[in-house]
Design an enzyme around this catalytic site. Sequence first.
Site, PDB file in Angstrom:
ATOM      1  CB  CYS A 113      -0.962   0.000   1.185  1.00  0.00           C
ATOM      2  SG  CYS A 113      -1.978  -1.476   1.241  1.00  0.00           S
ATOM      3  CG  HIS A 253      -3.256   3.138   2.209  1.00  0.00           C
ATOM      4  ND1 HIS A 253      -3.810   2.812   0.987  1.00  0.00           N
ATOM      5  CD2 HIS A 253      -3.336   2.017   2.977  1.00  0.00           C
ATOM      6  CE1 HIS A 253      -4.194   1.548   1.023  1.00  0.00           C
ATOM      7  NE2 HIS A 253      -3.927   1.045   2.223  1.00  0.00           N
ATOM      8  CG  ASN A 283      -6.775  -1.116   1.265  1.00  0.00           C
ATOM      9  OD1 ASN A 283      -6.059  -0.657   0.384  1.00  0.00           O
ATOM     10  ND2 ASN A 283      -6.308  -1.609   2.397  1.00  0.00           N
TER      11      ASN A 283
HETATM   12  N1  ACO Z   1     -18.737  -9.695   8.204  1.00  0.00           N
HETATM   13  C1  ACO Z   1     -19.210 -10.084   9.394  1.00  0.00           C
HETATM   14  N2  ACO Z   1     -18.428 -10.472  10.410  1.00  0.00           N
HETATM   15  C2  ACO Z   1     -17.107 -10.459  10.203  1.00  0.00           C
HETATM   16  C3  ACO Z   1     -16.532 -10.066   8.978  1.00  0.00           C
HETATM   17  C4  ACO Z   1     -17.415  -9.676   7.951  1.00  0.00           C
HETATM   18  N3  ACO Z   1     -16.967  -9.282   6.742  1.00  0.00           N
HETATM   19  N4  ACO Z   1     -15.206 -10.159   9.082  1.00  0.00           N
HETATM   20  C5  ACO Z   1     -14.922 -10.574  10.319  1.00  0.00           C
HETATM   21  N5  ACO Z   1     -16.066 -10.773  11.003  1.00  0.00           N
HETATM   22  C6  ACO Z   1     -16.240 -11.233  12.367  1.00  0.00           C
HETATM   23  C7  ACO Z   1     -15.060 -12.016  12.855  1.00  0.00           C
HETATM   24  O1  ACO Z   1     -15.172 -13.362  12.435  1.00  0.00           O
HETATM   25  C8  ACO Z   1     -15.202 -11.875  14.351  1.00  0.00           C
HETATM   26  O2  ACO Z   1     -16.170 -12.779  14.799  1.00  0.00           O
HETATM   27  P1  ACO Z   1     -15.955 -13.574  16.180  1.00  0.00           P
HETATM   28  O3  ACO Z   1     -15.890 -12.509  17.237  1.00  0.00           O
HETATM   29  O4  ACO Z   1     -17.166 -14.428  16.238  1.00  0.00           O
HETATM   30  O5  ACO Z   1     -14.669 -14.314  16.003  1.00  0.00           O
HETATM   31  C9  ACO Z   1     -15.768 -10.464  14.523  1.00  0.00           C
HETATM   32  O6  ACO Z   1     -16.319 -10.104  13.233  1.00  0.00           O
HETATM   33  C10 ACO Z   1     -14.748  -9.434  14.945  1.00  0.00           C
HETATM   34  O7  ACO Z   1     -13.599  -9.586  14.142  1.00  0.00           O
HETATM   35  P2  ACO Z   1     -12.348  -8.670  14.302  1.00  0.00           P
HETATM   36  O8  ACO Z   1     -11.296  -9.089  13.332  1.00  0.00           O
HETATM   37  O9  ACO Z   1     -11.979  -8.561  15.747  1.00  0.00           O
HETATM   38  O10 ACO Z   1     -12.972  -7.301  13.839  1.00  0.00           O
HETATM   39  P3  ACO Z   1     -12.329  -5.874  13.922  1.00  0.00           P
HETATM   40  O11 ACO Z   1     -13.211  -4.975  14.640  1.00  0.00           O
HETATM   41  O12 ACO Z   1     -10.873  -5.916  14.287  1.00  0.00           O
HETATM   42  O13 ACO Z   1     -12.369  -5.431  12.399  1.00  0.00           O
HETATM   43  C11 ACO Z   1     -10.983  -5.261  10.469  1.00  0.00           C
HETATM   44  C12 ACO Z   1     -11.715  -6.186  11.406  1.00  0.00           C
HETATM   45  C13 ACO Z   1     -11.976  -4.335   9.797  1.00  0.00           C
HETATM   46  C14 ACO Z   1     -10.259  -6.072   9.412  1.00  0.00           C
HETATM   47  C15 ACO Z   1      -9.957  -4.420  11.291  1.00  0.00           C
HETATM   48  O14 ACO Z   1      -9.142  -5.247  12.069  1.00  0.00           O
HETATM   49  C16 ACO Z   1      -9.112  -3.575  10.444  1.00  0.00           C
HETATM   50  O15 ACO Z   1      -9.571  -2.591   9.894  1.00  0.00           O
HETATM   51  N6  ACO Z   1      -7.805  -3.890  10.312  1.00  0.00           N
HETATM   52  C17 ACO Z   1      -6.921  -3.208   9.462  1.00  0.00           C
HETATM   53  C18 ACO Z   1      -6.667  -4.069   8.328  1.00  0.00           C
HETATM   54  C19 ACO Z   1      -6.571  -3.336   7.029  1.00  0.00           C
HETATM   55  O16 ACO Z   1      -7.099  -2.282   6.774  1.00  0.00           O
HETATM   56  N7  ACO Z   1      -5.833  -3.976   6.185  1.00  0.00           N
HETATM   57  C20 ACO Z   1      -5.666  -3.499   4.895  1.00  0.00           C
HETATM   58  C21 ACO Z   1      -4.341  -3.761   4.419  1.00  0.00           C
HETATM   59  S1  ACO Z   1      -3.161  -2.857   5.322  1.00  0.00           S
HETATM   60  C22 ACO Z   1      -3.402  -1.382   4.914  1.00  0.00           C
HETATM   61  O17 ACO Z   1      -3.901  -1.094   3.871  1.00  0.00           O
HETATM   62  C23 ACO Z   1      -3.012  -0.374   5.880  1.00  0.00           C
END
Ligand code: ACO
Length: 326
Positions: A113, A253, A283
Site C-alpha cells: 500500500c 492511504h 482499499n
Molecule cells: N462480516 C461479518 N463479520 C465479520 C466479517 C465480515 N466481513 N469479518 C470478520 N467478522 C467477524 C469475525 O469473524 C469476528 O467474529 P468472532 O468474534 O465471532 O470471532 C468479529 O467479526 C470481529 O472480528 P475482528 O477481526 O476482531 O474485527 P475488527 O473490529 O478488528 O475489524 C478489520 C476487522 C476491519 C479487518 C480491522 O481489524 C481492520 O480494519 N484492520 C486493518 C486491516 C486493514 O485495513 N488492512 C488493509 C491492508 S493494510 C493497509 O492497507 C493499511
Amino acid sequence: MKKARIIGTGSYVPEKVLTNKDLEQFLDTTDEWILTRTGIRERHIVAEGEFTSDLAAHAARRAMEMAGTPAEAIDLVVVGTITGDFPWPATACLVQQKIGAVNAYAYDVSAACSGFVYALSAAVSAIESGRIKKALVIGAEVLSRIVDWTDRNTCVLFGDGAGAVVLEAGDGDAGVLSTHLHSDGSFWELLYQPGFGSRYPASEDGLKQRLPFLKMQGNEVFKVAVRSLAEVALEALQANGMGVNDVSLFIPHQANRRILEASAKRIGLGDDQVYINVDRFGNTSGASIPLALDEANRAGRIKPGDMVLLDAFGGGFTWASALIRW
Ligand code: ACO
C-alpha cells in the site's frame, strides 16, 4: 537543484461496482458490519479481460492529458503495484508499451500500500539529480484477483483502481518538498500473499491450501498502521519546519475509515483537512493515494501554493510520507 512538480493527475476505476449488499448474497456478512467496521460502502472490480496494466494506462493517459505531456516526452515510468499483470516482466513495461512512452525506462516498485509513495520518491530523486526531466508515477492494483472471496475477514476490504501523476523538473517553490520512507520486515507475516513464489512454488496442493490469496491479521495491522501513519506524517512536517495547521489537505492511504480517523486524530488534523473516499473504492492498496489525489485535484480541493501531505502504510511493513507544495 530542480524541484519535481506535479503537472498532471489522472485516475481510473473499472465500471463494475460491487456493493456491500452484493457481498451479502454470497458471504456471511452484512452491509452494517462492513460499514461500521471499515466505512466502506462499495468497491470497483475489474471485468474479465481487464488487467492492472489497463487500469494503469487509462490513469496515465488522463494524467498526461492534464499535463499536456506527450508520451514520447516521458523519461521514466514507475508503477507501484503488488498485483501486476505477471510476476514479471514489470507492469511498468506493459504500460510503457500501451501508452507509447518509447523513450522511457520502466520498472515496478513492490511496497504494497506504500507503493505509490515509494515510486514517487524514486522519481523525485531521479529528477532532482538531473538524470531525467519528466516521470510518470502510477499506483495500480487489481486486488480482486488475489483476495480469497470465501474469506469474509479480508475480501470485503479491497477494490481495484489506478492513479497517476506526471512529474516535471521545475524551478521555483512548487514541488515535492520531501519524502520519508520506512520499512520493518519483522512484520512481514501479518500481511502477505504466500504463493506462488520461490518459497511456495506453484502446486496443486498449494492451491488447495489457498496460498495464492492475501492473508492478513487485521487487528495487528490496525495498531501498527495508526502509529506509523502518524509518526511518518509528523516526521515530514518537522523536517520542513511546519506544523499541522500548514497542511491544506492530508491524503492518507485509504485503508479503512477507522484507521484514517485514528491516525488523523493522532497527528492533530481537523476533519476538514482529511480527504476520504474509501467509502466508494475500498482499499485499493498502492492505487489509493493517487486515486484520491486526482479526485481532490479535479474537484478543485487543491489550489496553487497548497500544502498536500501524502501518508501511506502497507505490507512489509512499509510506511511513507510525501509533502508537496502545489
Ligand atoms: N462480516 C461479518 N463479520 C465479520 C466479517 C465480515 N466481513 N469479518 C470478520 N467478522 C467477524 C469475525 O469473524 C469476528 O467474529 P468472532 O468474534 O465471532 O470471532 C468479529 O467479526 C470481529 O472480528 P475482528 O477481526 O476482531 O474485527 P475488527 O473490529 O478488528 O475489524 C478489520 C476487522 C476491519 C479487518 C480491522 O481489524 C481492520 O480494519 N484492520 C486493518 C486491516 C486493514 O485495513 N488492512 C488493509 C491492508 S493494510 C493497509 O492497507 C493499511
